[in-house]
Write a protein that holds these residues in place. Sequence first.
Motif, mmCIF file in Angstrom:
data_model
loop_
_atom_site.group_PDB
_atom_site.id
_atom_site.type_symbol
_atom_site.label_atom_id
_atom_site.label_comp_id
_atom_site.label_asym_id
_atom_site.label_seq_id
_atom_site.Cartn_x
_atom_site.Cartn_y
_atom_site.Cartn_z
ATOM 1 N N MET A 1 47.282 31.727 15.189
ATOM 2 C CA MET A 1 48.135 32.891 15.442
ATOM 3 C C MET A 1 49.500 32.428 15.942
ATOM 4 O O MET A 1 49.596 31.573 16.808
ATOM 5 N N ILE A 2 50.550 33.036 15.409
ATOM 6 C CA ILE A 2 51.913 32.724 15.816
ATOM 7 C C ILE A 2 52.424 33.848 16.717
ATOM 8 O O ILE A 2 52.135 35.021 16.487
ATOM 9 N N PHE A 3 53.175 33.483 17.743
ATOM 10 C CA PHE A 3 53.754 34.488 18.634
ATOM 11 C C PHE A 3 54.780 35.326 17.867
ATOM 12 O O PHE A 3 55.671 34.790 17.203
ATOM 13 N N THR A 4 54.651 36.648 17.958
ATOM 14 C CA THR A 4 55.620 37.568 17.348
ATOM 15 C C THR A 4 56.012 38.604 18.393
ATOM 16 O O THR A 4 55.390 38.723 19.456
ATOM 17 N N ALA A 5 57.049 39.386 18.065
ATOM 18 C CA ALA A 5 57.500 40.435 18.988
ATOM 19 C C ALA A 5 56.401 41.463 19.232
ATOM 20 O O ALA A 5 56.331 42.085 20.296
ATOM 21 N N GLU A 6 55.504 41.648 18.221
ATOM 22 C CA GLU A 6 54.446 42.660 18.331
ATOM 23 C C GLU A 6 53.291 42.203 19.222
ATOM 24 O O GLU A 6 52.675 43.020 19.904
ATOM 25 N N ASN A 7 52.978 40.898 19.209
ATOM 26 C CA ASN A 7 51.776 40.458 19.936
ATOM 27 C C ASN A 7 52.044 39.681 21.215
ATOM 28 O O ASN A 7 51.115 39.352 21.950
ATOM 29 N N ILE A 8 53.315 39.388 21.498
ATOM 30 C CA ILE A 8 53.605 38.500 22.627
ATOM 31 C C ILE A 8 53.188 39.100 23.967
ATOM 32 O O ILE A 8 52.680 38.404 24.846
ATOM 33 N N LEU A 9 53.345 40.432 24.129
ATOM 34 C CA LEU A 9 52.943 41.064 25.387
ATOM 35 C C LEU A 9 51.427 41.070 25.536
ATOM 36 O O LEU A 9 50.896 40.817 26.616
ATOM 37 N N LEU A 10 50.723 41.344 24.429
ATOM 38 C CA LEU A 10 49.257 41.355 24.473
ATOM 39 C C LEU A 10 48.717 39.963 24.790
ATOM 40 O O LEU A 10 47.911 39.784 25.717
ATOM 41 N N VAL A 11 49.188 38.966 24.029
ATOM 42 C CA VAL A 11 48.717 37.595 24.232
ATOM 43 C C VAL A 11 49.130 37.080 25.618
ATOM 44 O O VAL A 11 48.329 36.455 26.328
ATOM 45 N N GLY A 12 50.372 37.371 25.986
ATOM 46 C CA GLY A 12 50.860 36.917 27.291
ATOM 47 C C GLY A 12 50.068 37.501 28.449
ATOM 48 O O GLY A 12 49.741 36.793 29.408
ATOM 49 N N SER A 13 49.738 38.780 28.365
ATOM 50 C CA SER A 13 48.973 39.414 29.451
ATOM 51 C C SER A 13 47.570 38.837 29.552
ATOM 52 O O SER A 13 47.050 38.626 30.651
ATOM 53 N N ILE A 14 46.959 38.548 28.402
ATOM 54 C CA ILE A 14 45.619 37.933 28.404
ATOM 55 C C ILE A 14 45.680 36.543 29.025
ATOM 56 O O ILE A 14 44.832 36.169 29.847
ATOM 57 N N LEU A 15 46.712 35.758 28.654
ATOM 58 C CA LEU A 15 46.859 34.404 29.201
ATOM 59 C C LEU A 15 47.060 34.429 30.715
ATOM 60 O O LEU A 15 46.458 33.636 31.442
ATOM 61 N N LEU A 16 47.884 35.361 31.185
ATOM 62 C CA LEU A 16 48.115 35.476 32.625
ATOM 63 C C LEU A 16 46.835 35.863 33.354
ATOM 64 O O LEU A 16 46.499 35.296 34.394
ATOM 65 N N PHE A 17 46.109 36.840 32.799
ATOM 66 C CA PHE A 17 44.870 37.308 33.427
ATOM 67 C C PHE A 17 43.846 36.177 33.500
ATOM 68 O O PHE A 17 43.249 35.929 34.563
ATOM 69 N N VAL A 18 43.646 35.482 32.378
ATOM 70 C CA VAL A 18 42.670 34.383 32.340
ATOM 71 C C VAL A 18 43.073 33.276 33.315
ATOM 72 O O VAL A 18 42.231 32.725 34.039
ATOM 73 N N SER A 19 44.383 32.964 33.383
ATOM 74 C CA SER A 19 44.862 31.910 34.282
ATOM 75 C C SER A 19 44.564 32.236 35.737
ATOM 76 O O SER A 19 44.111 31.378 36.504
ATOM 77 N N ILE A 20 44.824 33.482 36.135
ATOM 78 C CA ILE A 20 44.605 33.875 37.533
ATOM 79 C C ILE A 20 43.121 33.835 37.887
ATOM 80 O O ILE A 20 42.728 33.340 38.946
ATOM 81 N N VAL A 21 42.264 34.330 36.975
ATOM 82 C CA VAL A 21 40.812 34.328 37.228
ATOM 83 C C VAL A 21 40.291 32.895 37.304
ATOM 84 O O VAL A 21 39.526 32.541 38.207
ATOM 85 N N VAL A 22 40.715 32.057 36.354
ATOM 86 C CA VAL A 22 40.279 30.655 36.337
ATOM 87 C C VAL A 22 40.805 29.923 37.567
ATOM 88 O O VAL A 22 40.099 29.125 38.191
ATOM 89 N N GLY A 23 42.075 30.205 37.950
ATOM 90 C CA GLY A 23 42.656 29.579 39.132
ATOM 91 C C GLY A 23 41.896 29.933 40.398
ATOM 92 O O GLY A 23 41.666 29.088 41.264
ATOM 93 N N LYS A 24 41.469 31.201 40.520
ATOM 94 C CA LYS A 24 40.699 31.642 41.693
ATOM 95 C C LYS A 24 39.349 30.924 41.747
ATOM 96 O O LYS A 24 38.893 30.495 42.805
ATOM 97 N N THR A 25 38.712 30.788 40.583
ATOM 98 C CA THR A 25 37.418 30.102 40.517
ATOM 99 C C THR A 25 37.565 28.625 40.868
ATOM 100 O O THR A 25 36.776 28.070 41.634
ATOM 101 N N GLY A 26 38.601 27.983 40.314
ATOM 102 C CA GLY A 26 38.809 26.554 40.557
ATOM 103 C C GLY A 26 39.143 26.255 41.998
ATOM 104 O O GLY A 26 38.786 25.200 42.519
#
Length: 488
Positions: A1-26
């Motif tokens: 998947m390539i970053f586009t104007a349509e999906n960047i907010l969706l993908v970015g929000s998922i990445l941020l959410f996963v990072s915070i959850v993983v960071g809390k666990t680690g």
Amino acid sequence: MIFTAENILLVGSILLFVSIVVGKTGYRFGVPALLLFLVVGMLFGSDGLGLQFHNAKEAQFIGMVALSIILFSGGMDTKFREIKPILVPGIVLSTVGVLLTALFTGLFIWWLSGMSWTNIYLPITTSLLLASTMSSTDSASVFAILRSQKMNLKHNLRPMLELESGSNDPMAYMLTIVLIQFIQSAGMGVGSIIFSFAIQFIIGAAAGYLLGKLAIRMLNKLNIDNQALYPILLLAFIFFTFSITDLLKGNGYLAVYIAGIMVGNNKIMHRKEIYTFMDGLTWLFQIIMFLCLGLLVNPHEMLEVAVVALLIGIFMIVIGRPLSVFLCLLPFKKITMKSRLFVSWVGLRGAVPIIFATYPVVAGVEGSNIIFNIVFFITIVSLIIQGTTVSSVARLLHLSEPLPKTGNDFGVELPEEIDSDLSDMTVTEKMLEEADTLKDMNLPKGTLVMIVKRGDEFLIPNGTLKLHKGDKLLLISEKQKEEAITSE
């Protein structure tokens, strides 16, 4: 998947959410959160779930923005009264220490690349360039690990490490840029190199000091009705400081760090709101920076240089960094051997070396992809080996101690303009034997009880209020009175 104007907010929000959850666990297992953000980016990248991000220039720009914010925020948290006793050794480590680390590591890489069994063949200049990109300790990693683990270190070690990591990026940056110019221009004179270093340091330091003064004046003199705009004003100032210093051929990273120290060590309006905003913004950009760098790398390419990178990483941890630290600290007899060993160990690499490794890629230096992959691998090695053991090594060397209490249990803060301090006190059986009412208590002159907390109940005090064991008192004191009592 390539970053586009349509999906960047969706993908970015998922990445941020996963990072915070993983960071809390680690965090529970003592794994540095920044390492986990990097791993999340790699898992979602081209060799993982297939997100395509291969633009080194965009990653470099994101890193530049993020580093400006991180260094300014780190400068704001650097209290001059804390760094004053260790100012000289800290500056020596952040300048001469970086130069020696780059030299020792560069010579080792050059020696290693001449071996018949290695798969890298780098001339001396490229070897030194590779070493220069990772010659500084990473400010984001050091700030994050020391603060997230709530470490209180003896012998002023914490301010020394934070000063070094906050102020040594400019030196590594200049070494990287000068060596790229040297390689591409088929050599530069020694005089030109020294002049370039001097100009960047002088203009960077002067711009940071003067613009820091200007920022303080703006924050205190501009009467803005909406106080939420003050942090945004400061953010605009950070970017202005970096860019105008860069235009003047000075070092923008040094300028924003010094400007941050200026702002953090002077009275400013709405300090609490500004600090809260900057803290959140710093974490956001740390996550974004590490995610982007994780997405940028192709893990399968790192495997090709894994053996060589591991040897270089071990050399830096065991020989390169300790040797440069011990040489730099030789004149400072008061610094203990245990302190020197600990400073040697906290040579964390992080996002900064990876960002600096994008400069040869963008400049088209021969062998730049090998440089990037080696630096990335060494960063992971450093965060795993050093990042996970900082607190253990501090305890092993008997350099850690309990954090002093800050703030109060009531969660109440005073505006900085009020020249008073808040503290709390718990009523004990012994205190009740001497006085069981507020009017009979022998409180220091200039100290008043604001609130009494009894269980879940808050009481407005008066002189006749009967105190109970376990009551918590919120005290307000004049600063000068409190200092006089402390000195006695």
